[in-house]
Write a protein that holds these residues in place. Structure first.
Motif, short mmCIF file in Angstrom:
data_model
loop_
_atom_site.label_atom_id
_atom_site.label_comp_id
_atom_site.label_asym_id
_atom_site.label_seq_id
_atom_site.Cartn_x
_atom_site.Cartn_y
_atom_site.Cartn_z
N SER A 62 -105.03 11.59 -58.98
CA SER A 62 -104.31 10.88 -59.93
C SER A 62 -103.08 11.68 -60.47
CB SER A 62 -104.91 10.08 -60.86
OG SER A 62 -105.53 10.95 -61.68
N PRO A 63 -101.94 11.24 -60.33
CA PRO A 63 -100.83 12.13 -61.05
C PRO A 63 -101.31 12.60 -62.46
CG PRO A 63 -100.07 9.97 -60.54
CD PRO A 63 -101.46 10.04 -59.99
N GLN A 64 -100.42 13.40 -62.80
CA GLN A 64 -100.42 13.94 -64.13
C GLN A 64 -99.72 12.61 -65.13
OE1 GLN A 64 -98.73 17.59 -64.89
NE2 GLN A 64 -98.91 17.30 -67.18
N GLY A 65 -100.62 12.22 -66.25
CA GLY A 65 -99.99 11.11 -67.09
C GLY A 65 -100.43 9.58 -66.84
N MET A 66 -101.09 9.53 -65.76
CA MET A 66 -101.87 8.69 -65.35
C MET A 66 -103.33 8.57 -64.99
SD MET A 66 -98.99 6.68 -62.84
CE MET A 66 -99.76 5.16 -62.66
N THR A 67 -104.18 7.50 -65.34
CA THR A 67 -105.63 7.72 -64.74
C THR A 67 -105.75 7.02 -63.47
OG1 THR A 67 -106.08 5.36 -65.77
CG2 THR A 67 -106.17 7.19 -67.24
N SER A 68 -106.84 7.19 -62.91
CA SER A 68 -107.24 6.53 -61.53
C SER A 68 -106.75 5.02 -61.76
CB SER A 68 -108.31 6.96 -60.99
OG SER A 68 -109.25 6.84 -61.82
N GLU A 69 -107.43 4.51 -62.83
CA GLU A 69 -107.25 3.01 -63.10
C GLU A 69 -105.67 2.58 -62.90
OE1 GLU A 69 -109.34 4.91 -64.87
OE2 GLU A 69 -111.12 4.25 -63.99
N ASP A 70 -104.99 3.35 -63.78
CA ASP A 70 -103.44 3.03 -63.56
C ASP A 70 -102.73 3.10 -62.21
OD1 ASP A 70 -103.60 2.87 -66.57
OD2 ASP A 70 -102.84 4.86 -66.93
N VAL A 71 -103.27 4.01 -61.32
CA VAL A 71 -102.75 4.34 -60.43
C VAL A 71 -103.12 2.88 -59.34
CG1 VAL A 71 -102.54 5.55 -58.12
CG2 VAL A 71 -102.59 6.71 -60.37
N GLU A 72 -104.31 2.81 -59.52
CA GLU A 72 -104.71 1.50 -58.69
C GLU A 72 -104.03 0.12 -59.22
OE1 GLU A 72 -106.52 -0.76 -55.87
OE2 GLU A 72 -106.61 1.26 -56.03
N ALA A 73 -103.98 -0.11 -60.49
CA ALA A 73 -103.23 -1.00 -61.01
C ALA A 73 -101.74 -1.22 -60.70
CB ALA A 73 -103.36 -1.32 -62.52
N ARG A 74 -101.24 -0.38 -60.56
CA ARG A 74 -99.57 -0.12 -60.13
C ARG A 74 -99.47 -0.26 -58.63
NH1 ARG A 74 -96.25 5.23 -61.06
NH2 ARG A 74 -97.41 5.79 -59.48
N SER A 75 -100.46 0.08 -57.93
CA SER A 75 -100.62 -0.18 -56.64
C SER A 75 -100.71 -1.60 -56.05
CB SER A 75 -101.48 0.85 -55.76
OG SER A 75 -101.70 0.59 -54.50
N ARG A 76 -101.67 -2.09 -56.89
CA ARG A 76 -101.89 -3.48 -56.72
C ARG A 76 -100.66 -4.43 -56.94
NH1 ARG A 76 -104.27 -7.76 -60.09
NH2 ARG A 76 -105.37 -9.28 -58.43
N LEU A 77 -99.96 -4.09 -58.01
CA LEU A 77 -98.82 -4.72 -58.42
C LEU A 77 -97.74 -4.64 -57.13
CD1 LEU A 77 -97.05 -6.28 -60.48
CD2 LEU A 77 -96.13 -4.19 -61.21
N GLY A 78 -97.67 -3.13 -56.65
CA GLY A 78 -96.82 -3.03 -55.74
C GLY A 78 -97.04 -3.66 -54.21
N ALA A 128 -91.86 -1.39 -67.54
CA ALA A 128 -91.38 -2.44 -68.35
C ALA A 128 -92.53 -3.53 -68.71
CB ALA A 128 -90.35 -3.18 -67.62
N LEU A 129 -93.63 -3.50 -68.05
CA LEU A 129 -94.76 -4.14 -68.64
C LEU A 129 -95.60 -3.42 -69.57
CD1 LEU A 129 -95.83 -5.69 -64.93
CD2 LEU A 129 -94.81 -6.81 -66.81
N GLY A 130 -95.04 -2.32 -69.95
CA GLY A 130 -95.62 -1.67 -71.03
C GLY A 130 -96.86 -0.39 -70.50
N HIS A 131 -96.54 -0.41 -69.23
CA HIS A 131 -97.60 0.87 -68.72
C HIS A 131 -96.73 2.39 -68.57
CE1 HIS A 131 -100.38 -2.33 -68.01
NE2 HIS A 131 -99.49 -2.90 -67.46
N THR A 132 -97.69 3.24 -68.72
CA THR A 132 -96.94 4.58 -68.02
C THR A 132 -96.91 4.98 -66.84
OG1 THR A 132 -99.12 5.78 -68.68
CG2 THR A 132 -97.69 5.30 -70.60
N ASN A 133 -95.95 5.67 -66.56
CA ASN A 133 -95.88 6.23 -65.05
C ASN A 133 -96.28 7.91 -65.01
OD1 ASN A 133 -95.03 4.34 -63.23
ND2 ASN A 133 -93.09 4.13 -64.49
#
Length: 138
Positions: A62-78, A128-133
């Motif tokens: 996972s990239p710096q500043g994000m957890t693996s859960e954040d990466v998965e959730a953003r990917s799911r949105l995408g 914009a949904l309040g999450h961090t990149n």
């Protein structure tokens, strides 16, 4: 200058062949490339085994500043916002997600977006949904 034969006798050929067989054929063919005295000693009784891989979230990629859960959730949105919807506003993104059969929770998230803003990337929508990149590494 006298030139003699450069060939060896059969016995010397066999001996030379055995000397380099570990280098030519690898460790499974009658020997190893590493001498016993060069092998690492095992860890002591109360010591952990050495490893080259760190533990924790660093191993997930996972990239710096994000957890693996954040990466998965953003990917799911995408997955439900195609490139044809970008750049787009809230209504365009919702319509595109509906066309791509997005689940109710993704549509509910897109409904929370403010009106009148155009988003260039999925990362902008995510922010914009309040999450961090991810943060930029310098």
């Amino acid at each position: 200058m006298e030139r003699g034969s450069s060939k060896h006798g059969p016995r010397l050929d066999d001996q030379m062949s055995q000397e380099v067989s570990g280098l030519v054929q690898g460790p499974g063919a009658g020997g190893s490339r590493v001498d016993e005295f060069r092998q690492a000693e095992p860890a002591g009784e109360d010591q952990p085994e050495p490893t080259t891989a760190p533990t924790g979230d660093l191993r997930t990629g996972s990239p710096q500043g994000m957890t693996s859960e954040d990466v998965e959730a953003r990917s799911r949105l995408g997955r439900f916002i195609t490139m044809t919807a970008l750049p787009g506003d809230r209504a365009t993104l919702i319509a595109n997600a509906q066309d791509n059969e997005a689940p109710a929770d993704v549509l509910a998230d897109l409904e929370r977006l403010p009106e009148g803003t155009r988003y260039q990337t999925v990362s902008e929508v995510w922010a914009a949904l309040g999450h961090t990149n991810e943060t930029t590494r310098w």
